[in-house]
Design an enzyme around this catalytic site. Structure first.
Site, PDB file in Angstrom:
ATOM      1  N   SER A 198       2.307   6.638  13.067  1.00  0.00           N
ATOM      2  CA  SER A 198       2.222   6.831  11.617  1.00  0.00           C
ATOM      3  C   SER A 198       1.547   8.145  11.294  1.00  0.00           C
ATOM      4  O   SER A 198       1.528   8.548  10.139  1.00  0.00           O
ATOM      5  CB  SER A 198       1.468   5.666  10.975  1.00  0.00           C
ATOM      6  OG  SER A 198       0.241   5.469  11.632  1.00  0.00           O
ATOM      7  N   HIS A 220       9.476   6.310  12.492  1.00  0.00           N
ATOM      8  CA  HIS A 220       8.376   5.596  11.846  1.00  0.00           C
ATOM      9  C   HIS A 220       8.931   4.464  10.986  1.00  0.00           C
ATOM     10  O   HIS A 220       9.441   4.691   9.895  1.00  0.00           O
ATOM     11  CB  HIS A 220       7.562   6.606  11.014  1.00  0.00           C
ATOM     12  CG  HIS A 220       6.349   6.035  10.365  1.00  0.00           C
ATOM     13  ND1 HIS A 220       5.801   6.534   9.208  1.00  0.00           N
ATOM     14  CD2 HIS A 220       5.562   4.988  10.718  1.00  0.00           C
ATOM     15  CE1 HIS A 220       4.757   5.818   8.880  1.00  0.00           C
ATOM     16  NE2 HIS A 220       4.584   4.875   9.766  1.00  0.00           N
ATOM     17  N   GLU A 259      11.370   6.551   8.645  1.00  0.00           N
ATOM     18  CA  GLU A 259      11.042   7.968   8.438  1.00  0.00           C
ATOM     19  C   GLU A 259      11.247   8.636   9.803  1.00  0.00           C
ATOM     20  O   GLU A 259      10.573   8.292  10.771  1.00  0.00           O
ATOM     21  CB  GLU A 259       9.577   8.051   7.976  1.00  0.00           C
ATOM     22  CG  GLU A 259       9.120   9.421   7.578  1.00  0.00           C
ATOM     23  CD  GLU A 259       7.646   9.423   7.112  1.00  0.00           C
ATOM     24  OE1 GLU A 259       6.817   8.676   7.679  1.00  0.00           O
ATOM     25  OE2 GLU A 259       7.346  10.186   6.184  1.00  0.00           O
ATOM     26  N   ASN A 291       2.688   8.694   4.707  1.00  0.00           N
ATOM     27  CA  ASN A 291       1.237   8.517   4.619  1.00  0.00           C
ATOM     28  C   ASN A 291       0.534   9.657   3.890  1.00  0.00           C
ATOM     29  O   ASN A 291      -0.584   9.486   3.417  1.00  0.00           O
ATOM     30  CB  ASN A 291       0.655   8.291   6.007  1.00  0.00           C
ATOM     31  CG  ASN A 291       0.896   6.856   6.430  1.00  0.00           C
ATOM     32  OD1 ASN A 291       0.692   5.947   5.636  1.00  0.00           O
ATOM     33  ND2 ASN A 291       1.369   6.651   7.643  1.00  0.00           N
TER      34      ASN A 291
HETATM   35  N1  CAA Z   1       9.571 -10.750   9.169  1.00  0.00           N
HETATM   36  C1  CAA Z   1      10.736 -11.120   8.663  1.00  0.00           C
HETATM   37  N2  CAA Z   1      10.930 -11.406   7.345  1.00  0.00           N
HETATM   38  C2  CAA Z   1       9.855 -11.332   6.545  1.00  0.00           C
HETATM   39  C3  CAA Z   1       8.576 -10.932   7.008  1.00  0.00           C
HETATM   40  C4  CAA Z   1       8.467 -10.646   8.397  1.00  0.00           C
HETATM   41  N3  CAA Z   1       7.292 -10.282   8.931  1.00  0.00           N
HETATM   42  N4  CAA Z   1       7.721 -10.933   5.949  1.00  0.00           N
HETATM   43  C5  CAA Z   1       8.426 -11.293   4.871  1.00  0.00           C
HETATM   44  N5  CAA Z   1       9.714 -11.527   5.228  1.00  0.00           N
HETATM   45  C6  CAA Z   1      10.831 -11.882   4.326  1.00  0.00           C
HETATM   46  C7  CAA Z   1      10.695 -13.251   3.729  1.00  0.00           C
HETATM   47  O1  CAA Z   1      11.252 -14.226   4.582  1.00  0.00           O
HETATM   48  C8  CAA Z   1      11.496 -13.098   2.451  1.00  0.00           C
HETATM   49  O2  CAA Z   1      12.887 -13.169   2.771  1.00  0.00           O
HETATM   50  P1  CAA Z   1      14.027 -13.575   1.698  1.00  0.00           P
HETATM   51  O3  CAA Z   1      14.110 -12.446   0.709  1.00  0.00           O
HETATM   52  O4  CAA Z   1      15.248 -13.688   2.551  1.00  0.00           O
HETATM   53  O5  CAA Z   1      13.577 -14.842   1.089  1.00  0.00           O
HETATM   54  C9  CAA Z   1      11.197 -11.660   2.018  1.00  0.00           C
HETATM   55  O6  CAA Z   1      10.795 -10.974   3.215  1.00  0.00           O
HETATM   56  C10 CAA Z   1      10.087 -11.595   1.004  1.00  0.00           C
HETATM   57  O7  CAA Z   1       8.943 -12.241   1.536  1.00  0.00           O
HETATM   58  P2  CAA Z   1       8.045 -13.302   0.755  1.00  0.00           P
HETATM   59  O8  CAA Z   1       8.886 -14.024  -0.239  1.00  0.00           O
HETATM   60  O9  CAA Z   1       7.289 -14.087   1.765  1.00  0.00           O
HETATM   61  O10 CAA Z   1       6.904 -12.458   0.035  1.00  0.00           O
HETATM   62  P3  CAA Z   1       6.991 -11.242  -0.938  1.00  0.00           P
HETATM   63  O11 CAA Z   1       8.162 -11.295  -1.861  1.00  0.00           O
HETATM   64  O12 CAA Z   1       5.620 -11.157  -1.477  1.00  0.00           O
HETATM   65  O13 CAA Z   1       7.246  -9.987   0.028  1.00  0.00           O
HETATM   66  C11 CAA Z   1       6.505  -8.177   1.356  1.00  0.00           C
HETATM   67  C12 CAA Z   1       6.404  -9.680   1.103  1.00  0.00           C
HETATM   68  C13 CAA Z   1       7.927  -7.833   1.798  1.00  0.00           C
HETATM   69  C14 CAA Z   1       5.530  -7.870   2.466  1.00  0.00           C
HETATM   70  C15 CAA Z   1       6.164  -7.425   0.014  1.00  0.00           C
HETATM   71  O14 CAA Z   1       4.926  -7.838  -0.454  1.00  0.00           O
HETATM   72  C16 CAA Z   1       6.140  -5.927   0.178  1.00  0.00           C
HETATM   73  O15 CAA Z   1       7.168  -5.265   0.156  1.00  0.00           O
HETATM   74  N6  CAA Z   1       4.932  -5.361   0.316  1.00  0.00           N
HETATM   75  C17 CAA Z   1       4.733  -3.929   0.531  1.00  0.00           C
HETATM   76  C18 CAA Z   1       5.030  -3.609   1.957  1.00  0.00           C
HETATM   77  C19 CAA Z   1       4.810  -2.173   2.267  1.00  0.00           C
HETATM   78  O16 CAA Z   1       4.509  -1.344   1.417  1.00  0.00           O
HETATM   79  N7  CAA Z   1       4.976  -1.842   3.542  1.00  0.00           N
HETATM   80  C20 CAA Z   1       4.731  -0.492   4.023  1.00  0.00           C
HETATM   81  C21 CAA Z   1       3.360  -0.452   4.575  1.00  0.00           C
HETATM   82  S1  CAA Z   1       2.972   1.134   5.149  1.00  0.00           S
HETATM   83  C22 CAA Z   1       3.574   1.151   6.694  1.00  0.00           C
HETATM   84  O17 CAA Z   1       4.082   0.209   7.242  1.00  0.00           O
HETATM   85  C23 CAA Z   1       3.507   2.428   7.390  1.00  0.00           C
HETATM   86  C24 CAA Z   1       2.208   3.050   7.720  1.00  0.00           C
HETATM   87  O18 CAA Z   1       2.279   4.039   8.450  1.00  0.00           O
HETATM   88  C25 CAA Z   1       0.895   2.617   7.224  1.00  0.00           C
END
Ligand code: CAA
Length: 282
Positions: free
Chosen positions: A117, A138, A150, A188
């Site tokens: 990252s 990424h 990315e 990031n």
């Molecule tokens: N694996 C597989 N599927 C998953 C999962 C996982 N770990 N987590 C959630 N899901 C699926 C759920 O099963 C659900 O599927 P359906 O649409 O088919 O029903 C869907 O994703 C949505 O999940 P939830 O209903 O449980 O919960 P939610 O609507 O609150 O979504 C989330 C959860 C997708 C995490 C959402 O909160 C989100 O998009 N959050 C922001 C995530 C983000 O910004 N990520 C980037 C982080 S930064 C990074 O990764 C890089 C870095 O370098 C720091």
């Protein structure tokens, strides 16, 4: 491309292995000890089960996907892949040592990608004899859900390598976005200052954590507020990335908020440690 190797069975590594296997690729998942592989495979099984429970895939599909993932505790097995994705801990010395080893073990045409990252792809390329075949892939957490990859080009990464990685991302139903290798890349560089600013707002008493997150969720349509997202990413990871930005650009605007430093010192690392801006111990 038929066979990819993923090194590191943690959150990112198991998510990448899951997504690759679900798109029909053969996968070898490597980690240093069987217990880490067991934990990674357990997470893959649980995450696939979400799809089974919702009727999106069958139990047979789940078994087939899992069946395409071979496990190994020997890095020598990386030689079998057309492309290797490294997803080990975010540490320059550890990643450099692994890239040096992969350069020895794998055929010279194998692409070596890193899921880093914030570590420089140019630096990882420079420890190998094939910097043209070293690239950043990424992925975002949770990998099976987030559609972005990315793709980071180091100074020497070739167009051919970029093209093959872009094809692989497509095959995994992801969208590749090309960026150049500068500290924090794009994701990031933009995300962490926002998270840091949210922490400063909390530190200065502008609002509560719930209010800061509420403003960003309801007002900007973010799925999670910045403080909840920081807990989800890991506060140690956020701090490490801010330090990379601060060191890489030498600009005071990347100074990590003292509250973030204090929480990391306390071992309050977010969701994974049970406590961050929110309490997960229940
Ligand atoms: N694996 C597989 N599927 C998953 C999962 C996982 N770990 N987590 C959630 N899901 C699926 C759920 O099963 C659900 O599927 P359906 O649409 O088919 O029903 C869907 O994703 C949505 O999940 P939830 O209903 O449980 O919960 P939610 O609507 O609150 O979504 C989330 C959860 C997708 C995490 C959402 O909160 C989100 O998009 N959050 C922001 C995530 C983000 O910004 N990520 C980037 C982080 S930064 C990074 O990764 C890089 C870095 O370098 C720091």
């Amino acid at each position: 491309m038929q066979h990819i190797v993923v090194i590191g069975a943690g959150t990112m590594g198991n998510g990448i292995a899951h997504t690759a296997a679900a798109s029909g690729l053969e996968v070898t998942l490597i980690d240093v000890a069987q217990e880490f592989l067991d934990r990674g495979m357990k997470a893959i099984s649980a995450n696939l089960q979400r799809g089974v429970d919702k009727g999106k895939i069958s139990a047979g599909d789940k078994a087939e996907i899992i069946g395409r993932i071979r496990q190994s505790t020997s890095v020598a097995d990386a030689a079998a892949g057309d492309l290797v994705i490294e997803a080990i801990l975010e540490n320059l010395a550890a990643k450099s040592a692994l890239f040096r080893q992969l350069d020895e073990i794998t055929p010279p045409e194998t692409i070596l990608a890193s899921n880093t990252s914030s570590i420089s792809i140019t630096r990882l390329g420079a420890v190998t004899r094939r910097p043209d075949k070293v690239i950043g892939m990424h992925f975002m957490n949770p990998v099976p859900v987030m559609t972005l990859v990315e793709v980071i080009r180091g100074i020497a990464t070739s167009d051919e390598t970029y093209g093959r990685v872009e094809d692989l991302a497509k095959r995994m139903s992801k969208t590749a976005i090309e960026v150049n290798d500068y500290p924090g890349f794009v994701s990031n560089r933009v995300l962490m200052p926002m998270i840091n600013e949210a922490i400063f707002a909390l530190y200065e008493g502008v609002a509560t954590a719930e209010s800061i997150d509420g403003v960003m969720k309801l007002g900007m349509n973010h799925p999670m507020g910045p403080l909840q997202l920081a807990d989800f990413i890991g506060l140690d990871v956020c701090l490490a990335i801010l330090r990379v930005l601060q060191e890489g650009f030498g600009e005071p605007k990347y100074r990590p908020c003292p509250l973030l430093v204090k929480m990391v010192d306390a071992g309050w690392l977010g969701k994974k440690s049970g406590r961050g801006f929110y309490d997960y111990r229940k």
